[in-house]
Design a protein around this motif. Structure first.
Motif, PDB file in Angstrom:
ATOM      1  N   ALA A 277       1.044  -1.294   0.029  1.00 48.04           N
ATOM      2  CA  ALA A 277       0.043  -0.108   0.126  1.00 48.04           C
ATOM      3  C   ALA A 277       0.995   1.272  -0.043  1.00 48.04           C
ATOM      4  O   ALA A 277       1.889   1.536   0.844  1.00 48.04           O
ATOM      5  N   LEU A 278       0.551   2.114  -0.908  1.00 47.25           N
ATOM      6  CA  LEU A 278       1.368   3.423  -1.140  1.00 47.25           C
ATOM      7  C   LEU A 278       0.656   4.541  -0.767  1.00 47.25           C
ATOM      8  O   LEU A 278      -0.620   4.716  -1.427  1.00 47.25           O
ATOM      9  N   LEU A 279       1.000   5.338   0.446  1.00 50.71           N
ATOM     10  CA  LEU A 279       0.294   6.596   0.640  1.00 50.71           C
ATOM     11  C   LEU A 279       1.205   7.786  -0.147  1.00 50.71           C
ATOM     12  O   LEU A 279       2.541   8.093   0.219  1.00 50.71           O
ATOM     13  N   TYR A 280       0.509   8.454  -1.053  1.00 50.64           N
ATOM     14  CA  TYR A 280       1.204   9.473  -2.056  1.00 50.64           C
ATOM     15  C   TYR A 280       1.073  10.976  -1.400  1.00 50.64           C
ATOM     16  O   TYR A 280      -0.067  11.134  -1.128  1.00 50.64           O
ATOM     17  N   PRO A 281       2.123  11.778  -1.330  1.00 51.86           N
ATOM     18  CA  PRO A 281       2.175  13.103  -0.913  1.00 51.86           C
ATOM     19  C   PRO A 281       1.587  13.976  -1.908  1.00 51.86           C
ATOM     20  O   PRO A 281       2.511  14.699  -2.566  1.00 51.86           O
ATOM     21  N   VAL A 282       0.377  14.050  -1.971  1.00 55.20           N
ATOM     22  CA  VAL A 282      -0.304  14.791  -2.935  1.00 55.20           C
ATOM     23  C   VAL A 282      -0.341  16.158  -2.763  1.00 55.20           C
ATOM     24  O   VAL A 282      -0.526  16.790  -1.639  1.00 55.20           O
ATOM     25  N   ARG A 283       0.142  16.909  -4.060  1.00 58.87           N
ATOM     26  CA  ARG A 283      -0.185  18.515  -3.716  1.00 58.87           C
ATOM     27  C   ARG A 283      -1.376  19.027  -3.598  1.00 58.87           C
ATOM     28  O   ARG A 283      -2.538  18.474  -4.029  1.00 58.87           O
ATOM     29  N   PRO A 284      -1.827  20.021  -3.045  1.00 58.42           N
ATOM     30  CA  PRO A 284      -3.330  20.349  -2.719  1.00 58.42           C
ATOM     31  C   PRO A 284      -4.070  20.660  -3.837  1.00 58.42           C
ATOM     32  O   PRO A 284      -3.739  21.198  -4.934  1.00 58.42           O
ATOM     33  N   GLY A 285      -5.162  19.911  -3.974  1.00 62.71           N
ATOM     34  CA  GLY A 285      -6.203  20.037  -4.940  1.00 62.71           C
ATOM     35  C   GLY A 285      -5.751  19.025  -6.425  1.00 62.71           C
ATOM     36  O   GLY A 285      -6.593  19.224  -7.220  1.00 62.71           O
ATOM     37  N   HIS A 286      -4.942  18.111  -6.135  1.00 58.98           N
ATOM     38  CA  HIS A 286      -4.525  17.239  -7.423  1.00 58.98           C
ATOM     39  C   HIS A 286      -4.921  15.764  -6.973  1.00 58.98           C
ATOM     40  O   HIS A 286      -4.138  14.939  -7.663  1.00 58.98           O
ATOM     41  N   GLY A 287      -5.626  15.504  -6.058  1.00 56.12           N
ATOM     42  CA  GLY A 287      -5.829  14.132  -5.599  1.00 56.12           C
ATOM     43  C   GLY A 287      -6.313  13.339  -6.764  1.00 56.12           C
ATOM     44  O   GLY A 287      -6.164  12.130  -7.201  1.00 56.12           O
ATOM     45  N   ALA A 288      -7.579  13.992  -7.523  1.00 53.36           N
ATOM     46  CA  ALA A 288      -8.309  13.510  -8.479  1.00 53.36           C
ATOM     47  C   ALA A 288      -7.212  12.919  -9.789  1.00 53.36           C
ATOM     48  O   ALA A 288      -7.396  11.953 -10.372  1.00 53.36           O
ATOM     49  N   ALA A 289      -6.558  14.142  -9.941  1.00 52.30           N
ATOM     50  CA  ALA A 289      -5.442  13.818 -11.194  1.00 52.30           C
ATOM     51  C   ALA A 289      -4.450  12.553 -11.014  1.00 52.30           C
ATOM     52  O   ALA A 289      -4.071  12.137 -11.556  1.00 52.30           O
ATOM     53  N   VAL A 290      -3.967  12.763  -9.555  1.00 52.72           N
ATOM     54  CA  VAL A 290      -3.021  11.749  -9.088  1.00 52.72           C
ATOM     55  C   VAL A 290      -3.608  10.245  -9.188  1.00 52.72           C
ATOM     56  O   VAL A 290      -3.103   9.232  -9.945  1.00 52.72           O
ATOM     57  N   ALA A 291      -4.914  10.270  -8.872  1.00 54.27           N
ATOM     58  CA  ALA A 291      -5.379   8.884  -8.809  1.00 54.27           C
ATOM     59  C   ALA A 291      -5.974   8.321 -10.364  1.00 54.27           C
ATOM     60  O   ALA A 291      -5.483   7.218 -10.777  1.00 54.27           O
ATOM     61  N   GLU A 292      -6.112   9.196 -11.235  1.00 52.15           N
ATOM     62  CA  GLU A 292      -6.297   9.003 -12.660  1.00 52.15           C
ATOM     63  C   GLU A 292      -5.061   8.532 -13.269  1.00 52.15           C
ATOM     64  O   GLU A 292      -5.229   7.549 -14.051  1.00 52.15           O
ATOM     65  N   LEU A 293      -4.025   9.385 -13.002  1.00 48.76           N
ATOM     66  CA  LEU A 293      -2.697   8.923 -13.794  1.00 48.76           C
ATOM     67  C   LEU A 293      -2.283   7.647 -13.285  1.00 48.76           C
ATOM     68  O   LEU A 293      -1.787   6.794 -13.879  1.00 48.76           O
ATOM     69  N   LEU A 294      -2.413   7.286 -11.932  1.00 55.59           N
ATOM     70  CA  LEU A 294      -2.005   6.057 -11.343  1.00 55.59           C
ATOM     71  C   LEU A 294      -2.757   4.930 -11.996  1.00 55.59           C
ATOM     72  O   LEU A 294      -2.258   3.755 -12.522  1.00 55.59           O
ATOM     73  N   ALA A 295      -4.026   5.031 -12.077  1.00 61.35           N
ATOM     74  CA  ALA A 295      -4.990   4.003 -12.684  1.00 61.35           C
ATOM     75  C   ALA A 295      -4.622   3.603 -13.970  1.00 61.35           C
ATOM     76  O   ALA A 295      -4.667   2.665 -14.656  1.00 61.35           O
ATOM     77  N   ALA A 296      -4.250   4.820 -14.908  1.00 61.85           N
ATOM     78  CA  ALA A 296      -4.191   4.695 -16.193  1.00 61.85           C
ATOM     79  C   ALA A 296      -2.901   3.878 -16.258  1.00 61.85           C
ATOM     80  O   ALA A 296      -2.979   3.010 -17.387  1.00 61.85           O
ATOM     81  N   GLN A 297      -1.792   4.087 -15.740  1.00 61.17           N
ATOM     82  CA  GLN A 297      -0.543   3.173 -15.851  1.00 61.17           C
ATOM     83  C   GLN A 297      -0.755   1.975 -15.505  1.00 61.17           C
ATOM     84  O   GLN A 297      -0.338   1.076 -16.049  1.00 61.17           O
ATOM     85  N   ASP A 298      -1.623   1.791 -14.422  1.00 62.52           N
ATOM     86  CA  ASP A 298      -1.775   0.267 -13.918  1.00 62.52           C
ATOM     87  C   ASP A 298      -2.530  -0.535 -14.902  1.00 62.52           C
ATOM     88  O   ASP A 298      -2.479  -1.645 -15.248  1.00 62.52           O
ATOM     89  N   ARG A 299      -3.693   0.131 -15.792  1.00 61.16           N
ATOM     90  CA  ARG A 299      -4.655  -0.585 -16.670  1.00 61.16           C
ATOM     91  C   ARG A 299      -3.507  -0.913 -17.648  1.00 61.16           C
ATOM     92  O   ARG A 299      -3.545  -2.021 -18.246  1.00 61.16           O
ATOM     93  N   ALA A 300      -2.525  -0.075 -18.154  1.00 63.96           N
ATOM     94  CA  ALA A 300      -1.668  -0.290 -19.058  1.00 63.96           C
ATOM     95  C   ALA A 300      -0.741  -1.535 -18.776  1.00 63.96           C
ATOM     96  O   ALA A 300      -0.394  -2.358 -19.412  1.00 63.96           O
ATOM     97  N   ALA A 301      -0.301  -1.665 -17.514  1.00 64.39           N
ATOM     98  CA  ALA A 301       0.603  -2.777 -16.974  1.00 64.39           C
ATOM     99  C   ALA A 301      -0.046  -3.958 -17.019  1.00 64.39           C
ATOM    100  O   ALA A 301       0.585  -5.009 -17.099  1.00 64.39           O
ATOM    101  N   LEU A 302      -1.416  -3.774 -16.643  1.00 62.75           N
ATOM    102  CA  LEU A 302      -2.200  -5.271 -16.764  1.00 62.75           C
ATOM    103  C   LEU A 302      -2.333  -5.968 -17.903  1.00 62.75           C
ATOM    104  O   LEU A 302      -2.765  -6.994 -18.021  1.00 62.75           O
TER     105      LEU A 302
END
Length: 388
Positions: A277-302
């Protein structure tokens, strides 16, 4: 879902225990449509974790594209009013105010009758055909609603903080409890519970087949779990009373960390997997963008069935982002896969969204190693429940 504050009704009607339909009519400012959609995309995941929320829909007028409609359904009036009057709601909807004109209208209705394939005709019209496989909410007040992943598993997480200095004691308590029984009822089974700590923050992720609310209630009633929860209560930064229904609802609303993206295969991955489990130090206001970026890369990796990433789930609420990833290789052997970094361009974009130290360069192996050491949460327990 409702998104704009207004004077609230102070008296509860005779139909207060009926399900509630909230209708919000909006006019979007010129040039703000995409920004409104981006804000709504983030808000809808946050609202989905609010106790009592059942569903919501976003609609646009086919006659005037500036006119929008948000409808939401709630288990009861009290669930909605408790949330809409809360400071958490006011903070949650602030980004919406810059997109919406002052001309909006909110209306609330008790749901008295319903026509559906499941309930049969309750009025003069014929039953509505509901597509096969459509997820149905649990319909119980105070419990989160969640959508199963491609493998049919519902994933949800809770997070809370403990008093600084109590981390070691809390870790000992949470590491020592016995797994609850897996079978909840004929339709629901608890599959897995994973607990992690990062500093004084605890994250508990659960995997369920069936009704998530029923599974959480089942777990909460188990003597071994109740003993653990009572033991850690004195160490919590924010007091909770799980024996008090209202206080419990408030706690689950604060602690909910919904699964907003699931990159999982339709059949369980095989082999000796390592869960992180990784807890990411997100800059204020960018939580949704971080989540989408990580998810897109994981979908490609899968897409590579033999690659390092076997499955991942991204949990996000506002700027709190936790990624639960199952790896086929040790994380230190493949820090890019462990962090969710696919290449230099993705690394630069992720670095822009995170609050990293200057010496952490995600474009280098050494930099990714430092970031992994900072983000990787300490595992406490990772257990599959035993079938009775």
């Amino acid at each position: 879902m409702t998104t704009l504050s207004e004077p609230q009704v102070q008296q509860r009607s005779a139909s207060e225990d009926s399900r509630l339909r909230v209708v919000l009519m909006l006019e979007i400012q010129d040039g703000a449509q995409q920004r409104f959609l981006d804000v709504y995309e983030q808000l809808r995941h946050q609202v989905a974790s609010v106790p009592g929320h059942v569903s919501d829909q976003l609609c646009q007028s086919i006659e005037d594209p500036r006119q929008w409609l948000i409808t939401s359904e709630w288990d009861d009036q009290h669930s909605f009013l408790t949330w809409v009057d809360s400071p958490a709601h006011r903070e949650m909807v602030k980004p919406m105010h810059g997109c919406v004109s002052d001309r909006f209208r909110s209306m609330r209705y008790s749901i008295l009758r319903e026509t559906s394939a499941a309930h049969g005709a309750t009025g003069s019209r014929p039953p509505v055909e509901v597509p096969a496989g459509t997820p149905r909410p649990a319909g119980r007040p105070g419990m989160p609603q969640a959508v199963p992943g491609p493998d049919g598993v519902v994933r949800h997480a809770l997070t809370f903080t403990v008093k600084p200095g109590s981390e070691r004691k809390v870790a000992e308590i949470l590491s020592g409890y016995a797994s609850p029984k897996a079978e909840v009822d004929e339709n629901t089974r608890l599959l897995r519970t994973s607990l992690f700590m990062h500093g004084n923050r605890v994250v508990r992720a659960v995997e369920v087949v069936g009704d998530l609310g029923a599974a959480l209630r089942h777990v909460a009633m188990q003597p071994e779990v109740r003993a653990v929860e009572e033991a850690i209560n004195p160490h919590l930064e924010e007091h909770r009373e799980l024996g008090n229904p209202e206080a419990a609802r408030a706690f689950f609303a604060r602690a909910a960390l919904p699964a907003v993206h699931q990159a999982v295969p339709a059949t369980p991955p095989r082999g000796n997997l390592r869960r992180h489990a990784l807890l990411y130090p997100v800059r204020p206001g960018h939580g949704a963008a971080v989540a989408e970026l990580l998810a897109a890369q994981d979908r490609a990796a899968l897409a590579d069935p033999t690659g390092p990433v076997a499955a991942s789930t991204v949990f996000q609420r506002e700027d709190g982002v936790v990624r639960l990833v199952d790896l086929r290789v040790p994380a230190e052997d493949h820090p890019a896969a462990a962090l969710g970094v696919a290449g230099e361009r993705e690394a630069a974009e992720l670095a822009r969204l995170l609050d990293l130290r200057p010496e952490v360069d995600l474009r280098t192996v050494a930099g990714m190693g430092r970031a992994l050491a900072h983000c990787d949460m300490h595992p406490l327990t990772d257990r599959s429940s035993q079938v009775s």
